[in-house]
Write a protein that holds these residues in place. Structure first.
Motif: not given
Length: 173
Positions: A149-173
Motif C-alpha cells: 500500500r505504501v508502494g501504491i501511494a508512492r506510485a500515485l503521488a505525482t498524479e501520473p497519466q499512466i499507472l503501471l502495476c506489476d502484480e500490484a495486489t499480490s501482497a495486499l492484506d
C-alpha cells in the motif's frame, strides 16, 4: 497512449542472447485498462518495464502519448518518468526512509511543490490507502500488504497519466 512497434528484448548471458520478449506490436488507447497475463518467466514484467524504460529495448520503438521514448536522452527520460507511476511487485521501498518519506520521494525529486504541499499530498495518499497512522514507521515495521500500500501511494503521488502495476495486489492484506 502506448504503442510498441516491433519492440523486443534480449538479455546477454555468457556471450549468448537470451530472448525475453519477441518482437511485439502493441496499441493501448488512452483510458484503457490493459492486463498482461502469462506464465511465470513469460516476459510480463519485462514488457511492463519497457514502457517506462526501466528496461532498455534491444530494438523497436516505444511511443507514449506520441512521444518516442526510445529516442529520449537522460534528462528527457527523467521528465517522462514523472508522468508514469509504477507499483512494483517487490515494493522497492527505501528501508532507511519512513513511510511518509517513501511516498514523498517522487514529489521531492520532481521539485515542483513546497514542503507544505508535499506533506499535504502525502497525508492524503496515506489516508487513501489506510496507512495514515503509519507515516513515521519504517518498511521493516510493516506487513507485506502494508508495504504494498505504501508502494501504491508512492506510485500515485505525482498524479501520473499512466499507472503501471506489476502484480500490484499480490501482497495486499
Amino acid at each position: 497512449m502506448i504503442e510498441f512497434h516491433s519492440v523486443h528484448k534480449a538479455y546477454h548471458v555468457a556471450g549468448r542472447a537470451i530472448p525475453a520478449l519477441q518482437p511485439t506490436d502493441l496499441h493501448i488507447a488512452r483510458g484503457e485498462v490493459f492486463g498482461i497475463i502469462g506464465h511465470s518467466g513469460a516476459g510480463k514484467s519485462t514488457l511492463l518495464r519497457l514502457v517506462n524504460r526501466l528496461e532498455e529495448p534491444s530494438g523497436g520503438r516505444i511511443l507514449v502519448d506520441g512521444l518516442d521514448t526510445t529516442a529520449l536522452d537522460a534528462d528527457g527520460l527523467r521528465r517522462f518518468r514523472q508522468r508514469v507511476g509504477m507499483i512494483f511487485q517487490h515494493f522497492n521501498l527505501l528501508s532507511s526512509k519512513t513511510v511518509a518519506d517513501n511516498v514523498a520521494l517522487p514529489l521531492k525529486l520532481a521539485g515542483e511543490l513546497s514542503r507544505r504541499d508535499i506533506d499535504r499530498r502525502v497525508a492524503a495518499l496515506l489516508a487513501r490507502v489506510g496507512l495514515q497512522d503509519h507515516a513515521g514507521k519504517y518498511p521493516a515495521q510493516l506487513s507485506g500488504g502494508q508495504k504494498q500500500r505504501v508502494g501504491i501511494a508512492r506510485a500515485l503521488a505525482t498524479e501520473p497519466q499512466i499507472l503501471l502495476c506489476d502484480e500490484a495486489t499480490s501482497a495486499l492484506d
